[in-house]
Design a protein around this motif. Sequence first.
Motif: not given
Length: 271
Positions: A148-152, A159-166, A247-252
Motif C-alpha cells: 500500500a501507498h500513502e492515502k490508501e 507498509s512504511v517499514m517494508t517500503a523503507y527497506f525493500c 499518518a496515512e497521508t505521509l510518505s516514507v
Amino acid sequence: MSKALHGHKARKRFGQNFLHDQNVISKIVASINPKPDQNIVEIGPGLGAITSEVLPLAQSMHVVELDRDLIPKLEFICDGKGTLTVHQSDALKFDFSQLADGDHSLRVIGNLPYNISTPLIFHLLENHKVVRDMHFMLQKEVVDRMAAHEKENNYGRLSVMTAYFCKVEPLFLVGPGSFNPPPKVESAIVRLTPYETLPFPAKDLKILQTVVTTAFGMRRKTLRNCLKKIISAEEIESLGINPTARAETLSVETFVNIANYIFERPAAEQS
C-alpha cells in the motif's frame, strides 16, 4: 506428496497449511528462479512441497523448521535431491545473519504461518543487509498492506517499514483450495528486494520506528495529537507538514524527515 501427508495432521498452533497444488508450486519456483551456489534459506518448509522443487535446482539450501516431527519426513522427501541443512528453530528467534556469506547473499523463501507473518517480516527486515531477496506466501491482506501507498486505506506501519527497506512486488494470488487444510483466507506471493542503498536513510532507525508506530497507533487522530509527546505541532509545521494531517497521508520520505529532525535537534529540546 499424498504419502507424505498421510499420518501428519496440520497443527493449528504452528499455523500449518500445506501447499499441494503443483501448478502453484511451479509458479512459485519459477518466480524464485533458484540457481546453483545461491544461498537459499526456506522458512517453514513443512512437507517439502517447495523445498523438493528448489533443492535440485539450487543443489544445496538451508531450512528453518519449528515442528520437529516434520523434519524426518522432510529429509526423506528431499533425500538424494541435494544438500539440505535443517535448523530446528523458531524463525522469530533465528539469527539469519549466521547463514550469510557476504552482503545481500541470502535468498529467503517460505510459506509463512499467518499467525506470525507480520512479526516475522519485521524480524527479517532487521537483517536486510544480508538479504538479497525474499519470496513469501502470505495472507493476501498482509501483502496488500505491504504494497500500500500513502492515502490508501490499508497503508500503515507495515507498509512504511517494508517500503523503507525493500522494493515490494506482489506477484500472484493463491486460492484456499491449493492447501491442505484450506485456509479461510486468500493468499498471495510477494517478492521483497532490499535496497543496497536506502532511498531515504534514517539517521536513527529506532527513532523512525517510534515515530511510525506512534503515528499509526491512533489512526483517526491527527499528527498533532499522535506525536505530541515526541514532537510539537510547531516543529511538524516547520518541516512543511500539516500538523492536522493523519499518518496515512505521509510518505516514507516524510516519516524519515520527521525522525531525522528529532535525531538532529539539540539535546535541550529532546523530550
